[in-house]
Write a protein that holds these residues in place. Structure first.
Motif, short mmCIF file in Angstrom:
data_model
loop_
_atom_site.label_atom_id
_atom_site.label_comp_id
_atom_site.label_asym_id
_atom_site.label_seq_id
_atom_site.Cartn_x
_atom_site.Cartn_y
_atom_site.Cartn_z
N ALA B 61 39.64 23.40 -4.70
CA ALA B 61 41.05 23.20 -5.03
C ALA B 61 41.73 24.54 -5.18
O ALA B 61 41.07 25.53 -5.54
CB ALA B 61 41.18 22.41 -6.33
N THR B 63 45.86 26.34 -6.20
CA THR B 63 47.30 26.26 -6.46
C THR B 63 47.89 27.63 -6.21
O THR B 63 47.38 28.62 -6.71
CB THR B 63 47.57 25.83 -7.91
OG1 THR B 63 47.16 24.47 -8.08
CG2 THR B 63 49.06 25.94 -8.25
N ASN B 65 51.53 29.81 -6.32
CA ASN B 65 52.91 29.83 -6.80
C ASN B 65 53.68 30.93 -6.09
O ASN B 65 53.26 32.10 -6.12
CB ASN B 65 52.92 30.08 -8.30
CG ASN B 65 52.08 29.07 -9.06
OD1 ASN B 65 52.39 27.89 -9.05
ND2 ASN B 65 51.00 29.52 -9.67
N GLY B 107 48.29 32.46 -8.56
CA GLY B 107 47.60 31.21 -8.29
C GLY B 107 46.23 31.15 -8.90
O GLY B 107 45.76 32.13 -9.50
N THR B 108 45.62 29.99 -8.75
CA THR B 108 44.23 29.80 -9.18
C THR B 108 43.49 29.03 -8.10
O THR B 108 44.11 28.33 -7.29
CB THR B 108 44.14 29.00 -10.51
OG1 THR B 108 44.73 27.71 -10.32
CG2 THR B 108 44.84 29.72 -11.65
N THR B 209 55.78 25.96 -5.44
CA THR B 209 54.36 25.90 -5.76
C THR B 209 53.68 24.88 -4.87
O THR B 209 54.31 23.87 -4.49
CB THR B 209 54.15 25.58 -7.26
OG1 THR B 209 52.75 25.52 -7.55
CG2 THR B 209 54.80 24.27 -7.65
N SER B 211 49.74 22.96 -4.09
CA SER B 211 48.35 22.74 -4.49
C SER B 211 47.60 22.02 -3.38
O SER B 211 48.19 21.21 -2.65
CB SER B 211 48.27 21.87 -5.75
OG SER B 211 48.82 22.54 -6.85
N ILE B 212 46.33 22.33 -3.25
CA ILE B 212 45.48 21.69 -2.25
C ILE B 212 44.19 21.22 -2.92
O ILE B 212 43.59 21.97 -3.68
CB ILE B 212 45.10 22.67 -1.11
CG1 ILE B 212 46.36 23.23 -0.43
CG2 ILE B 212 44.19 22.00 -0.09
CD1 ILE B 212 46.06 24.36 0.56
N ASN B 213 43.77 20.00 -2.64
CA ASN B 213 42.41 19.55 -2.94
C ASN B 213 41.66 19.42 -1.61
O ASN B 213 42.15 18.75 -0.70
CB ASN B 213 42.41 18.18 -3.64
CG ASN B 213 42.82 18.27 -5.10
OD1 ASN B 213 42.78 19.35 -5.70
ND2 ASN B 213 43.21 17.14 -5.67
N PHE B 214 40.53 20.07 -1.51
CA PHE B 214 39.70 19.96 -0.30
C PHE B 214 38.68 18.84 -0.48
O PHE B 214 38.14 18.65 -1.56
CB PHE B 214 38.98 21.28 -0.03
CG PHE B 214 39.90 22.42 0.32
CD1 PHE B 214 40.39 22.57 1.60
CD2 PHE B 214 40.30 23.32 -0.66
CE1 PHE B 214 41.26 23.61 1.92
CE2 PHE B 214 41.16 24.38 -0.36
CZ PHE B 214 41.64 24.51 0.93
N GLU B 246 53.97 15.32 -0.53
CA GLU B 246 52.55 14.99 -0.63
C GLU B 246 52.03 14.74 0.77
O GLU B 246 52.72 14.09 1.57
CB GLU B 246 52.36 13.69 -1.42
CG GLU B 246 52.44 13.87 -2.91
CD GLU B 246 52.09 12.59 -3.66
OE1 GLU B 246 52.17 12.61 -4.89
OE2 GLU B 246 51.76 11.56 -3.00
N THR B 259 43.96 17.02 0.75
CA THR B 259 45.22 16.42 0.30
C THR B 259 46.00 17.53 -0.39
O THR B 259 45.40 18.44 -0.98
CB THR B 259 44.98 15.23 -0.65
OG1 THR B 259 44.03 15.60 -1.66
CG2 THR B 259 44.44 14.03 0.10
N HIS B 261 49.92 18.77 -2.37
CA HIS B 261 51.29 18.48 -2.80
C HIS B 261 52.00 19.78 -3.13
O HIS B 261 51.39 20.77 -3.50
CB HIS B 261 51.35 17.44 -3.91
CG HIS B 261 50.85 17.83 -5.25
ND1 HIS B 261 50.32 16.93 -6.12
CD2 HIS B 261 50.81 19.00 -5.88
CE1 HIS B 261 49.99 17.54 -7.23
NE2 HIS B 261 50.27 18.80 -7.12
N GLN B 262 53.29 19.76 -2.93
CA GLN B 262 54.07 20.95 -3.23
C GLN B 262 55.42 20.57 -3.82
O GLN B 262 55.86 19.42 -3.69
CB GLN B 262 54.26 21.84 -1.99
CG GLN B 262 54.97 21.25 -0.83
CD GLN B 262 55.23 22.34 0.25
OE1 GLN B 262 56.28 22.97 0.26
NE2 GLN B 262 54.27 22.52 1.15
N LEU B 263 56.03 21.54 -4.49
CA LEU B 263 57.36 21.35 -5.06
C LEU B 263 58.27 22.38 -4.42
O LEU B 263 57.92 23.56 -4.31
CB LEU B 263 57.33 21.51 -6.58
CG LEU B 263 58.36 20.63 -7.26
CD1 LEU B 263 57.83 19.21 -7.37
CD2 LEU B 263 58.71 21.15 -8.62
#
Lengths: 268, 268
Positions: B61, B63, B65, B107-108, B209, B211-214, B246, B259, B261-263
Protein backbone atom coordinates in the motif's frame (compact mmCIF):
# COMPACT_ATOMS: atom_id res chain seq x y z
CA UNK A 1 -24.73 18.93 37.99
CA UNK A 2 -21.89 18.00 35.71
CA UNK A 3 -22.39 15.41 32.98
CA UNK A 4 -19.52 12.97 32.57
CA UNK A 5 -17.88 13.16 29.15
CA UNK A 6 -18.79 10.45 26.67
CA UNK A 7 -16.35 7.49 26.91
CA UNK A 8 -15.33 8.20 23.30
CA UNK A 9 -14.34 11.76 24.21
CA UNK A 10 -12.39 10.41 27.16
CA UNK A 11 -10.69 7.84 24.93
CA UNK A 12 -9.43 10.43 22.43
CA UNK A 13 -8.72 13.24 24.91
CA UNK A 14 -5.26 14.77 24.69
CA UNK A 15 -3.16 17.13 26.79
CA UNK A 16 -0.97 19.65 24.93
CA UNK A 17 2.66 18.66 25.57
CA UNK A 18 4.42 21.52 23.76
CA UNK A 19 4.56 22.42 20.06
CA UNK A 20 3.38 19.54 17.90
CA UNK A 21 3.17 17.09 20.83
CA UNK A 22 0.12 15.84 22.72
CA UNK A 23 -0.12 13.29 25.54
CA UNK A 24 -2.82 10.62 25.42
CA UNK A 25 -3.75 7.41 27.20
CA UNK A 26 -5.32 4.17 26.00
CA UNK A 27 -8.95 3.55 27.01
CA UNK A 28 -10.18 0.34 28.63
CA UNK A 29 -13.59 0.96 27.06
CA UNK A 30 -12.15 0.96 23.53
CA UNK A 31 -9.68 -1.87 24.05
CA UNK A 32 -9.57 -4.61 21.40
CA UNK A 33 -8.11 -8.11 21.88
CA UNK A 34 -4.45 -7.13 22.32
CA UNK A 35 -4.28 -3.43 21.43
CA UNK A 36 -6.55 -0.38 21.25
CA UNK A 37 -9.43 -0.42 18.74
CA UNK A 38 -7.83 1.07 15.61
CA UNK A 39 -10.72 3.47 15.15
CA UNK A 40 -9.84 5.31 18.38
CA UNK A 41 -6.21 5.53 17.24
CA UNK A 42 -7.31 7.13 13.96
CA UNK A 43 -9.70 9.46 15.81
CA UNK A 44 -7.00 10.43 18.31
CA UNK A 45 -4.64 11.51 15.51
CA UNK A 46 -7.44 13.54 13.95
CA UNK A 47 -8.27 15.06 17.34
CA UNK A 48 -4.64 16.17 17.73
CA UNK A 49 -4.75 18.08 14.43
CA UNK A 50 -8.17 19.56 15.28
CA UNK A 51 -6.62 20.81 18.55
CA UNK A 52 -3.43 22.14 16.93
CA UNK A 53 -3.29 25.97 16.88
CA UNK A 54 -1.99 26.03 13.28
CA UNK A 55 -4.77 23.85 11.86
CA UNK A 56 -6.43 25.12 8.67
CA UNK A 57 -10.01 24.09 7.80
CA UNK A 58 -11.54 20.64 7.92
CA UNK A 59 -10.13 17.15 7.35
CA UNK A 60 -10.06 16.12 3.70
CA UNK A 61 -8.10 12.85 3.80
CA UNK A 62 -5.91 10.80 6.10
CA UNK A 63 -3.82 7.64 6.03
CA UNK A 64 -2.86 5.83 9.23
CA UNK A 65 -0.26 3.04 9.27
CA UNK A 66 -0.32 0.53 12.11
CA UNK A 67 3.43 -0.12 12.23
CA UNK A 68 3.65 -1.67 15.68
CA UNK A 69 1.57 -2.48 18.76
CA UNK A 70 0.33 0.15 21.22
CA UNK A 71 0.49 -1.09 24.81
CA UNK A 72 -1.96 -0.12 27.55
CA UNK A 73 -0.91 3.19 29.07
CA UNK A 74 0.29 6.59 27.96
CA UNK A 75 1.46 7.61 24.52
CA UNK A 76 2.68 10.72 22.73
CA UNK A 77 1.04 12.00 19.56
CA UNK A 78 3.03 14.23 17.22
CA UNK A 79 1.22 16.05 14.42
CA UNK A 80 3.32 18.37 12.30
CA UNK A 81 2.08 20.76 9.59
CA UNK A 82 4.57 20.01 6.80
CA UNK A 83 3.25 22.46 4.25
CA UNK A 84 0.42 24.97 4.32
CA UNK A 85 -1.02 26.47 1.14
CA UNK A 86 -3.81 28.97 0.65
CA UNK A 87 -6.55 26.36 1.04
CA UNK A 88 -4.85 23.02 1.84
CA UNK A 89 -2.56 21.89 4.62
CA UNK A 90 -0.45 18.73 4.71
CA UNK A 91 0.32 16.97 8.00
CA UNK A 92 2.63 14.23 9.23
CA UNK A 93 1.42 12.21 12.20
CA UNK A 94 2.86 9.62 14.55
CA UNK A 95 2.28 7.95 17.89
CA UNK A 96 5.12 6.77 20.14
CA UNK A 97 5.30 5.13 23.53
CA UNK A 98 8.01 5.67 26.11
CA UNK A 99 11.03 3.43 25.71
CA UNK A 100 10.30 2.57 22.07
CA UNK A 101 12.90 3.42 19.45
CA UNK A 102 10.32 3.41 16.65
CA UNK A 103 6.83 4.88 16.30
CA UNK A 104 3.88 2.52 16.69
CA UNK A 105 1.77 4.58 14.29
CA UNK A 106 2.69 6.76 11.31
CA UNK A 107 0.50 8.64 8.91
CA UNK A 108 -0.35 11.71 6.91
CA UNK A 109 -3.40 13.94 6.70
CA UNK A 110 -4.68 16.70 4.46
CA UNK A 111 -6.90 19.47 5.77
CA UNK A 112 -8.58 22.07 3.57
CA UNK A 113 -10.87 25.03 3.50
CA UNK A 114 -13.81 24.06 1.34
CA UNK A 115 -15.67 26.58 -0.78
CA UNK A 116 -18.97 26.86 -2.65
CA UNK A 117 -18.83 24.94 -5.94
CA UNK A 118 -20.98 22.77 -8.12
CA UNK A 119 -21.64 19.63 -6.10
CA UNK A 120 -23.08 16.23 -6.89
CA UNK A 121 -23.44 12.99 -4.96
CA UNK A 122 -23.02 9.93 -7.20
CA UNK A 123 -23.00 7.39 -4.36
CA UNK A 124 -26.32 7.83 -2.62
CA UNK A 125 -27.57 6.38 0.66
CA UNK A 126 -29.28 3.10 -0.32
CA UNK A 127 -33.08 2.99 0.31
CA UNK A 128 -32.93 0.98 3.53
CA UNK A 129 -34.88 0.66 6.76
CA UNK A 130 -33.79 3.24 9.35
CA UNK A 131 -31.97 2.18 12.52
CA UNK A 132 -35.15 2.52 14.64
CA UNK A 133 -36.72 -0.40 12.79
CA UNK A 134 -33.78 -2.75 13.26
CA UNK A 135 -32.25 -4.68 16.14
CA UNK A 136 -28.82 -4.18 17.59
CA UNK A 137 -26.46 -6.98 16.61
CA UNK A 138 -25.25 -9.06 19.54
CA UNK A 139 -21.67 -9.89 18.64
CA UNK A 140 -20.39 -13.24 19.91
CA UNK A 141 -16.95 -11.60 20.31
CA UNK A 142 -16.02 -10.47 23.81
CA UNK A 143 -13.61 -7.58 23.12
CA UNK A 144 -14.49 -4.40 25.06
CA UNK A 145 -14.79 -1.88 22.20
CA UNK A 146 -17.65 -3.79 20.56
CA UNK A 147 -19.81 -2.83 23.56
CA UNK A 148 -19.23 0.83 22.60
CA UNK A 149 -20.92 0.48 19.18
CA UNK A 150 -24.55 -0.12 18.34
CA UNK A 151 -24.45 -1.95 15.01
CA UNK A 152 -27.69 -2.80 13.20
CA UNK A 153 -27.50 -4.90 10.05
CA UNK A 154 -30.12 -4.35 7.38
CA UNK A 155 -29.57 -7.40 5.24
CA UNK A 156 -27.84 -10.25 6.92
CA UNK A 157 -26.34 -12.14 9.77
CA UNK A 158 -22.77 -10.96 9.20
CA UNK A 159 -21.37 -14.32 10.32
CA UNK A 160 -23.54 -16.46 8.03
CA UNK A 161 -20.54 -17.10 5.73
CA UNK A 162 -20.81 -17.06 1.94
CA UNK A 163 -19.22 -15.93 -1.29
CA UNK A 164 -19.65 -12.19 -0.84
CA UNK A 165 -18.23 -10.10 1.96
CA UNK A 166 -20.54 -7.10 1.48
CA UNK A 167 -22.44 -5.95 4.56
CA UNK A 168 -24.77 -3.03 5.17
CA UNK A 169 -25.37 -1.69 8.65
CA UNK A 170 -26.14 1.31 10.79
CA UNK A 171 -23.41 2.27 13.25
CA UNK A 172 -23.89 4.43 16.32
CA UNK A 173 -21.98 5.22 19.50
CA UNK A 174 -22.98 3.74 22.88
CA UNK A 175 -24.34 5.77 24.56
CA UNK A 176 -25.67 7.75 21.55
CA UNK A 177 -23.37 10.63 20.58
CA UNK A 178 -23.61 13.37 17.97
CA UNK A 179 -21.57 12.68 14.81
CA UNK A 180 -18.32 14.61 14.42
CA UNK A 181 -15.09 14.10 12.48
CA UNK A 182 -13.41 11.91 15.14
CA UNK A 183 -16.44 9.63 15.50
CA UNK A 184 -16.84 9.31 11.73
CA UNK A 185 -13.13 8.43 11.48
CA UNK A 186 -13.55 5.77 14.17
CA UNK A 187 -16.66 4.35 12.44
CA UNK A 188 -14.44 3.76 9.37
CA UNK A 189 -12.69 1.01 11.35
CA UNK A 190 -15.77 -0.35 13.16
CA UNK A 191 -16.96 -2.70 10.42
CA UNK A 192 -16.83 -6.42 11.18
CA UNK A 193 -13.68 -7.72 9.43
CA UNK A 194 -14.42 -8.95 5.90
CA UNK A 195 -12.59 -12.23 6.62
CA UNK A 196 -15.03 -12.99 9.47
CA UNK A 197 -17.93 -12.38 7.06
CA UNK A 198 -16.49 -14.78 4.49
CA UNK A 199 -15.42 -17.46 6.97
CA UNK A 200 -18.47 -17.11 9.24
CA UNK A 201 -16.24 -16.83 12.33
CA UNK A 202 -13.44 -14.70 13.81
CA UNK A 203 -9.86 -15.34 12.65
CA UNK A 204 -6.58 -13.59 13.52
CA UNK A 205 -6.47 -10.28 11.64
CA UNK A 206 -4.70 -6.95 12.01
CA UNK A 207 -5.21 -3.73 10.06
CA UNK A 208 -1.92 -2.65 8.46
CA UNK A 209 -2.98 0.65 6.92
CA UNK A 210 -6.22 2.61 6.66
CA UNK A 211 -7.15 5.63 4.52
CA UNK A 212 -10.16 7.91 4.71
CA UNK A 213 -11.52 10.50 2.29
CA UNK A 214 -13.98 12.90 3.91
CA UNK A 215 -16.84 14.26 1.80
CA UNK A 216 -18.45 16.65 4.28
CA UNK A 217 -17.39 19.93 5.85
CA UNK A 218 -17.62 20.79 9.53
CA UNK A 219 -20.58 23.12 9.12
CA UNK A 220 -22.70 20.50 7.35
CA UNK A 221 -21.64 17.77 9.76
CA UNK A 222 -22.63 19.98 12.70
CA UNK A 223 -26.18 20.22 11.30
CA UNK A 224 -26.72 16.45 11.01
CA UNK A 225 -29.41 15.35 13.47
CA UNK A 226 -29.19 11.56 13.28
CA UNK A 227 -26.70 9.86 15.57
CA UNK A 228 -26.27 6.79 13.38
CA UNK A 229 -24.26 6.47 10.18
CA UNK A 230 -25.02 3.94 7.47
CA UNK A 231 -22.09 1.88 6.28
CA UNK A 232 -21.67 -0.34 3.25
CA UNK A 233 -18.45 -2.35 3.23
CA UNK A 234 -16.88 -4.95 0.94
CA UNK A 235 -13.58 -6.60 0.08
CA UNK A 236 -12.08 -6.66 -3.41
CA UNK A 237 -9.56 -9.44 -2.83
CA UNK A 238 -8.05 -11.81 -0.29
CA UNK A 239 -4.56 -12.75 -1.41
CA UNK A 240 -1.24 -13.89 0.01
CA UNK A 241 -2.00 -13.16 3.65
CA UNK A 242 -3.66 -9.75 3.13
CA UNK A 243 -7.08 -8.52 2.12
CA UNK A 244 -8.69 -5.12 1.63
CA UNK A 245 -11.86 -3.45 2.85
CA UNK A 246 -13.63 -0.59 1.09
CA UNK A 247 -16.54 1.22 2.70
CA UNK A 248 -18.84 4.20 2.37
CA UNK A 249 -20.49 5.98 5.30
CA UNK A 250 -23.60 8.17 5.07
CA UNK A 251 -25.50 10.18 7.67
CA UNK A 252 -29.16 9.37 8.34
CA UNK A 253 -29.98 12.50 6.32
CA UNK A 254 -28.14 11.01 3.31
CA UNK A 255 -24.92 13.04 3.39
CA UNK A 256 -21.90 11.02 2.25
CA UNK A 257 -19.61 11.45 5.26
CA UNK A 258 -16.57 9.44 4.24
CA UNK A 259 -15.22 6.71 2.02
CA UNK A 260 -12.47 4.51 3.39
CA UNK A 261 -10.21 1.65 2.45
CA UNK A 262 -7.85 -0.47 4.47
CA UNK A 263 -5.43 -3.34 4.02
CA UNK A 264 -5.51 -6.12 6.59
CA UNK A 265 -3.07 -8.90 7.51
CA UNK A 266 -4.79 -12.22 8.16
CA UNK A 267 -4.23 -15.82 9.13
CA UNK A 268 -6.70 -18.51 8.10
CA UNK B 1 23.08 -3.02 -30.67
CA UNK B 2 21.83 -1.38 -27.51
CA UNK B 3 18.12 -0.77 -27.08
CA UNK B 4 17.23 2.61 -25.59
CA UNK B 5 15.42 2.33 -22.26
CA UNK B 6 11.65 2.88 -22.32
CA UNK B 7 10.78 6.55 -21.70
CA UNK B 8 8.93 5.46 -18.55
CA UNK B 9 12.09 3.84 -17.18
CA UNK B 10 14.01 7.00 -18.01
CA UNK B 11 11.35 9.12 -16.30
CA UNK B 12 11.54 7.20 -13.02
CA UNK B 13 15.30 6.47 -13.06
CA UNK B 14 17.18 7.43 -9.91
CA UNK B 15 20.80 7.76 -8.85
CA UNK B 16 21.70 6.67 -5.30
CA UNK B 17 22.71 9.81 -3.39
CA UNK B 18 23.71 8.25 -0.07
CA UNK B 19 21.64 6.45 2.57
CA UNK B 20 17.92 7.05 2.06
CA UNK B 21 18.47 9.65 -0.69
CA UNK B 22 18.12 9.32 -4.46
CA UNK B 23 18.52 11.93 -7.19
CA UNK B 24 15.92 12.13 -9.98
CA UNK B 25 14.93 14.45 -12.80
CA UNK B 26 11.57 15.39 -14.30
CA UNK B 27 10.77 13.96 -17.74
CA UNK B 28 9.58 16.02 -20.70
CA UNK B 29 7.73 12.96 -22.01
CA UNK B 30 5.65 12.66 -18.84
CA UNK B 31 5.06 16.38 -18.32
CA UNK B 32 1.50 17.48 -17.56
CA UNK B 33 0.16 21.05 -17.98
CA UNK B 34 2.23 22.76 -15.25
CA UNK B 35 3.92 19.91 -13.36
CA UNK B 36 4.95 16.28 -13.86
CA UNK B 37 2.21 13.69 -14.45
CA UNK B 38 1.36 12.55 -10.90
CA UNK B 39 1.61 8.90 -11.90
CA UNK B 40 5.34 9.22 -12.60
CA UNK B 41 5.80 10.92 -9.22
CA UNK B 42 4.07 8.00 -7.48
CA UNK B 43 6.08 5.49 -9.55
CA UNK B 44 9.36 7.31 -8.78
CA UNK B 45 8.73 7.04 -5.02
CA UNK B 46 7.96 3.34 -5.41
CA UNK B 47 11.08 2.90 -7.54
CA UNK B 48 13.20 4.47 -4.78
CA UNK B 49 11.97 1.93 -2.23
CA UNK B 50 12.40 -0.94 -4.70
CA UNK B 51 16.03 0.22 -5.15
CA UNK B 52 16.68 0.68 -1.41
CA UNK B 53 19.04 -1.98 0.02
CA UNK B 54 16.88 -2.45 3.15
CA UNK B 55 13.64 -3.07 1.25
CA UNK B 56 11.59 -6.07 2.41
CA UNK B 57 9.21 -7.84 0.01
CA UNK B 58 6.68 -6.27 -2.35
CA UNK B 59 4.56 -3.11 -2.16
CA UNK B 60 1.31 -3.57 -0.27
CA UNK B 61 0.00 0.00 0.00
CA UNK B 62 1.09 3.58 -0.50
CA UNK B 63 -0.24 7.10 -0.02
CA UNK B 64 1.25 10.06 -1.86
CA UNK B 65 0.38 13.66 -0.96
CA UNK B 66 0.88 16.38 -3.56
CA UNK B 67 1.75 19.18 -1.14
CA UNK B 68 3.36 21.59 -3.58
CA UNK B 69 4.43 21.93 -7.21
CA UNK B 70 7.44 20.12 -8.70
CA UNK B 71 9.32 22.33 -11.17
CA UNK B 72 11.11 21.04 -14.26
CA UNK B 73 14.57 19.83 -13.31
CA UNK B 74 16.26 17.77 -10.63
CA UNK B 75 14.77 16.60 -7.36
CA UNK B 76 15.77 14.54 -4.35
CA UNK B 77 13.76 11.55 -3.19
CA UNK B 78 14.07 10.39 0.41
CA UNK B 79 12.59 7.04 1.40
CA UNK B 80 13.13 5.96 4.98
CA UNK B 81 12.25 2.58 6.54
CA UNK B 82 10.57 3.70 9.77
CA UNK B 83 9.81 0.28 11.18
CA UNK B 84 10.51 -3.23 9.93
CA UNK B 85 8.69 -6.25 11.32
CA UNK B 86 8.99 -9.91 10.43
CA UNK B 87 6.81 -9.60 7.35
CA UNK B 88 5.87 -5.92 6.96
CA UNK B 89 7.91 -2.76 6.55
CA UNK B 90 6.68 0.83 6.95
CA UNK B 91 8.24 3.66 4.93
CA UNK B 92 8.16 7.43 4.94
CA UNK B 93 8.69 9.15 1.60
CA UNK B 94 9.24 12.67 0.34
CA UNK B 95 10.45 14.64 -2.65
CA UNK B 96 12.24 17.97 -2.35
CA UNK B 97 13.73 20.41 -4.82
CA UNK B 98 16.80 22.55 -4.23
CA UNK B 99 16.08 25.85 -2.56
CA UNK B 100 12.70 24.79 -1.19
CA UNK B 101 12.14 24.91 2.56
CA UNK B 102 9.30 22.39 2.37
CA UNK B 103 8.85 19.08 0.56
CA UNK B 104 6.74 19.08 -2.62
CA UNK B 105 5.60 15.51 -1.99
CA UNK B 106 5.09 13.51 1.20
CA UNK B 107 3.83 10.01 1.70
CA UNK B 108 3.99 6.63 3.34
CA UNK B 109 4.26 3.09 2.00
CA UNK B 110 3.93 -0.42 3.36
CA UNK B 111 5.87 -3.32 1.91
CA UNK B 112 5.35 -6.94 2.91
CA UNK B 113 6.41 -10.48 2.29
CA UNK B 114 3.31 -12.32 1.14
CA UNK B 115 2.73 -15.98 1.94
CA UNK B 116 0.51 -18.84 0.76
CA UNK B 117 -2.99 -18.49 2.20
CA UNK B 118 -6.61 -19.00 1.24
CA UNK B 119 -7.27 -16.49 -1.53
CA UNK B 120 -10.38 -15.21 -3.24
CA UNK B 121 -11.10 -12.49 -5.75
CA UNK B 122 -14.46 -10.81 -5.13
CA UNK B 123 -13.98 -8.02 -7.68
CA UNK B 124 -13.50 -9.78 -10.99
CA UNK B 125 -12.41 -8.39 -14.35
CA UNK B 126 -15.68 -7.47 -16.10
CA UNK B 127 -16.48 -9.50 -19.25
CA UNK B 128 -15.35 -6.89 -21.77
CA UNK B 129 -13.82 -6.75 -25.23
CA UNK B 130 -10.02 -7.06 -25.14
CA UNK B 131 -7.80 -4.12 -26.09
CA UNK B 132 -7.09 -5.59 -29.55
CA UNK B 133 -10.73 -5.11 -30.55
CA UNK B 134 -10.89 -1.46 -29.52
CA UNK B 135 -9.51 1.83 -30.79
CA UNK B 136 -7.05 4.07 -29.04
CA UNK B 137 -8.74 7.18 -27.67
CA UNK B 138 -7.53 10.40 -29.27
CA UNK B 139 -7.54 12.89 -26.42
CA UNK B 140 -8.30 16.49 -27.37
CA UNK B 141 -5.91 17.56 -24.57
CA UNK B 142 -2.39 18.52 -25.64
CA UNK B 143 -0.36 17.73 -22.52
CA UNK B 144 2.72 15.56 -23.26
CA UNK B 145 2.11 12.62 -20.88
CA UNK B 146 -1.16 11.67 -22.62
CA UNK B 147 0.93 10.67 -25.66
CA UNK B 148 2.66 8.08 -23.44
CA UNK B 149 -0.55 6.15 -22.69
CA UNK B 150 -2.68 4.05 -25.02
CA UNK B 151 -6.18 4.29 -23.56
CA UNK B 152 -9.04 2.30 -25.09
CA UNK B 153 -12.54 2.86 -23.77
CA UNK B 154 -14.98 -0.05 -23.86
CA UNK B 155 -18.21 1.73 -23.18
CA UNK B 156 -18.19 5.39 -23.91
CA UNK B 157 -16.84 8.62 -25.20
CA UNK B 158 -15.39 9.79 -21.88
CA UNK B 159 -16.20 13.41 -22.69
CA UNK B 160 -19.86 12.83 -23.59
CA UNK B 161 -20.98 14.35 -20.26
CA UNK B 162 -23.78 12.89 -18.14
CA UNK B 163 -24.93 11.96 -14.67
CA UNK B 164 -22.43 9.17 -13.99
CA UNK B 165 -18.65 9.51 -13.95
CA UNK B 166 -17.89 5.80 -14.31
CA UNK B 167 -15.55 4.85 -17.17
CA UNK B 168 -14.06 1.54 -18.23
CA UNK B 169 -10.90 1.41 -20.30
CA UNK B 170 -7.75 -0.50 -21.14
CA UNK B 171 -4.52 1.33 -20.31
CA UNK B 172 -1.12 0.53 -21.79
CA UNK B 173 2.26 2.21 -22.05
CA UNK B 174 3.47 3.80 -25.32
CA UNK B 175 5.49 2.08 -26.63
CA UNK B 176 4.14 -1.15 -25.13
CA UNK B 177 5.93 -2.12 -21.91
CA UNK B 178 5.64 -5.11 -19.58
CA UNK B 179 3.59 -4.41 -16.43
CA UNK B 180 5.52 -3.94 -13.19
CA UNK B 181 4.83 -2.23 -9.86
CA UNK B 182 5.93 1.25 -10.99
CA UNK B 183 3.83 1.13 -14.17
CA UNK B 184 0.78 -0.15 -12.29
CA UNK B 185 1.23 2.66 -9.76
CA UNK B 186 1.41 5.21 -12.58
CA UNK B 187 -1.69 3.72 -14.27
CA UNK B 188 -3.57 4.47 -11.02
CA UNK B 189 -3.28 8.18 -11.87
CA UNK B 190 -3.79 7.86 -15.64
CA UNK B 191 -7.60 7.89 -15.66
CA UNK B 192 -9.28 10.86 -17.25
CA UNK B 193 -10.35 13.13 -14.38
CA UNK B 194 -13.89 12.37 -13.19
CA UNK B 195 -14.81 16.06 -13.40
CA UNK B 196 -13.99 16.08 -17.15
CA UNK B 197 -16.27 13.05 -17.57
CA UNK B 198 -19.15 14.77 -15.79
CA UNK B 199 -18.68 18.18 -17.42
CA UNK B 200 -17.77 16.84 -20.87
CA UNK B 201 -14.67 19.04 -21.03
CA UNK B 202 -11.41 19.75 -19.19
CA UNK B 203 -11.52 22.00 -16.13
CA UNK B 204 -8.77 23.08 -13.69
CA UNK B 205 -8.05 20.14 -11.36
CA UNK B 206 -5.17 18.99 -9.19
CA UNK B 207 -4.76 15.72 -7.28
CA UNK B 208 -4.21 16.43 -3.59
CA UNK B 209 -3.64 12.90 -2.30
CA UNK B 210 -3.64 9.43 -3.83
CA UNK B 211 -3.62 5.99 -2.19
CA UNK B 212 -3.03 2.57 -3.72
CA UNK B 213 -3.62 -0.93 -2.35
CA UNK B 214 -1.76 -3.61 -4.31
CA UNK B 215 -3.34 -7.04 -4.63
CA UNK B 216 -0.59 -8.91 -6.49
CA UNK B 217 2.90 -10.07 -5.54
CA UNK B 218 6.02 -9.58 -7.65
CA UNK B 219 6.22 -13.19 -8.76
CA UNK B 220 2.66 -13.23 -10.11
CA UNK B 221 3.06 -9.81 -11.73
CA UNK B 222 6.24 -11.00 -13.47
CA UNK B 223 4.23 -13.83 -15.10
CA UNK B 224 1.53 -11.57 -16.58
CA UNK B 225 1.79 -11.60 -20.36
CA UNK B 226 -0.61 -8.83 -21.38
CA UNK B 227 0.77 -5.31 -21.55
CA UNK B 228 -2.57 -3.59 -20.95
CA UNK B 229 -4.42 -3.23 -17.68
CA UNK B 230 -8.18 -2.79 -17.44
CA UNK B 231 -9.39 0.06 -15.30
CA UNK B 232 -12.81 0.88 -13.92
CA UNK B 233 -13.04 4.28 -12.26
CA UNK B 234 -15.80 6.33 -10.64
CA UNK B 235 -16.39 9.24 -8.29
CA UNK B 236 -18.47 9.03 -5.12
CA UNK B 237 -18.96 12.74 -4.59
CA UNK B 238 -18.12 16.23 -5.83
CA UNK B 239 -18.40 18.66 -2.93
CA UNK B 240 -17.04 22.00 -1.78
CA UNK B 241 -14.20 22.22 -4.27
CA UNK B 242 -12.99 18.62 -4.02
CA UNK B 243 -14.04 15.28 -5.47
CA UNK B 244 -12.82 11.72 -5.19
CA UNK B 245 -11.92 8.99 -7.65
CA UNK B 246 -11.97 5.27 -6.91
CA UNK B 247 -10.63 2.73 -9.36
CA UNK B 248 -9.76 -0.91 -9.83
CA UNK B 249 -7.06 -2.20 -12.18
CA UNK B 250 -6.87 -5.74 -13.53
CA UNK B 251 -4.35 -7.47 -15.81
CA UNK B 252 -5.53 -8.92 -19.14
CA UNK B 253 -5.33 -12.34 -17.44
CA UNK B 254 -7.83 -11.16 -14.81
CA UNK B 255 -5.51 -10.60 -11.84
CA UNK B 256 -6.62 -7.69 -9.66
CA UNK B 257 -3.45 -5.57 -9.68
CA UNK B 258 -4.46 -2.62 -7.54
CA UNK B 259 -7.32 -0.59 -6.15
CA UNK B 260 -6.81 3.12 -5.74
CA UNK B 261 -8.54 6.23 -4.51
CA UNK B 262 -7.64 9.86 -4.72
CA UNK B 263 -8.96 13.25 -3.68
CA UNK B 264 -8.84 16.06 -6.22
CA UNK B 265 -9.11 19.85 -5.95
CA UNK B 266 -11.23 21.39 -8.71
CA UNK B 267 -12.58 24.62 -10.10
CA UNK B 268 -15.75 24.70 -12.13
Amino acid sequence: MTALPHPFDQAISLEPAGGDLFAGHTSEHYWNAISPFGGTTVATLLQAILAHPQRLGDPLAMTVNFAGPIRQGGFTVRVHPVRTGRSTQHWQMEIRQEGDAEPAITGTAVFAIRRETWSDLESKLPPVTGPEGLERYASPARVPFLQMYDIRYVDCNPLAGGENSTTQCWIGDVPPRKLDFPSVAAFCDAFIPRLFVRKGAPRPISTVTLSINFHVDGETLEKEQGKFAFGKAKANAFYGGYYDQEAQLWSQEGTLLATTHQLVWFRE
